[in-house]
Design a protein around this motif. Structure first.
Motif: not given
Length: 335
Positions: A65-69, A73-75, A202-204, A210-211
């Motif tokens: 859940t934290g990852l998807l949220t 902010d992540l590479e 998927a849209a995000r 940067k991803l």
């Protein structure tokens, strides 16, 4: 006429038969008692194992859940690495359940439901890294990754439903055997359910540039002995029997690179001699990592101007300007 001896024999047979029946009943009762105590202990042991594994699943659900949220902010390497770590942990839970669980008769139903939950979660989490990669690398109109995400999220919900049924069945077990409180585990349901929308995720992923997979290597170099700079800003190498050029290659992209070719060329333009050329191969370099490639035992003539050129080559380099290093220098006159 009845003889006393015959009567006595019949009485003894009846007594022996009665004793055998009593003994059989006692043995059966003992067996049943032992089996009941064994099943009680095995049920308690299974529930203890299930609670421990459920605690791990609860932690993994919070991590996912934290990852998807935090996607924004992540590479890319961090996201994929975290998904792969979750998959390893999930597989470890399933392996422990298969290896350690002893399922007695009273726990047969709860065991089946718990196994369905763990297996569904493991399959789902194990497919997320591949699904994310498929979305990130897809061409316009390709929805393969979207479908993979949707299937993984649905498997998570199947696991959530099985776990809820597991908790209901645990409540039906003899309360004396259930001496622990099980955590609430919900990967893609409950409060977190809106987050697990494959189309939105998927849209995000596609919206965050940067991803996107970026290939870029950079190279710098120094020498042994080290070059010094004279008063005019000219690089000069001291006299030595042989020289070493140390090429430092850095993966500036966000994905690992395979088969990086590093080539060296040393040319003395005024000497009329053929250039010194060499090539080395870096098998693999992870994103953000650097490695040093030595070109050793280089023989340079004294008192000449040399032009050093090092190139690190990969396919689809996003920035071709930083994958070449050039340095003109003089070798010092021999003493």
């Amino acid at each position: 006429m009845t003889y006393p001896l015959a009567v006595d024999r019949r009485a003894r047979r009846r007594r022996n038969l009665l004793l055998l029946v009593i003994l059989a009943i006692v043995v059966a009762l003992v067996v049943l008692a032992v089996r009941y105590r064994t099943e009680e202990r095995q049920t308690s042991d299974f529930l203890a194992l299930a609670e421990e594994l459920a605690d791990g699943e609860m932690e993994m659900s919070a991590s996912l859940t934290g990852l998807l949220t935090d996607i924004g902010d992540l590479e890319r390497p961090d996201i994929i690495a975290r998904l792969e770590t979750l998959a390893e942990r999930s597989n470890a839970v399933r392996d422990r359940l298969e290896d350690e669980a002893v399922v007695p008769r009273p726990a047969a139903k709860v065991s089946g439901l718990f196994s369905v939950a763990v297996d569904s979660w493991t399959v789902a989490v194990g497919g997320l890294a591949q699904a994310f990669t498929a979305v990130l690398d897809s061409d316009n109109g390709d929805e393969t990754g979207d479908r993979m995400l949707a299937r993984a999220f649905e498997d998570l919900r199947v696991g959530d439903a099985a776990y809820r049924s597991f908790l209901e069945e645990v409540d039906a077990i003899d309360p004396e055997l259930v001496t622990r409180d099980f955590p609430t585990v919900a990967f893609a349901s409950g409060d977190a359910e809106p987050l697990f929308d494959a189309t939105v995720i998927a849209a995000r992923l596609r919206a965050i540039r940067k991803l996107a997979e970026t290939h870029d290597v950079a190279v710098t170099a120094n020498t042994e002995p080290e070059a010094v700079t004279d008063g005019n800003g000219v690089h000069v190498l001291p006299v030595a029997e042989s020289y070493t050029v140390l090429a430092v290659v850095t993966n500036e992209g966000n994905v690992g690179e395979e088969s990086i070719e590093v080539s060296l060329r040393l040319l003395a333009p005024t000497a009329g001699t053929p250039p010194i050329e060499a090539t080395e191969l870096i098998p693999f370099l992870d994103a953000g990592e650097a490695t040093t490639v030595p070109f050793e035992a280089l023989s340079l003539a004294p008192g000449l101007l040399y032009e050093l050129r090092i190139v690190a080559s990969i396919s689809d380099d996003a920035d071709a300007q930083d994958n070449t290093f050039e340095l003109p220098f003089f070798t010092n006159e021999a003493a």
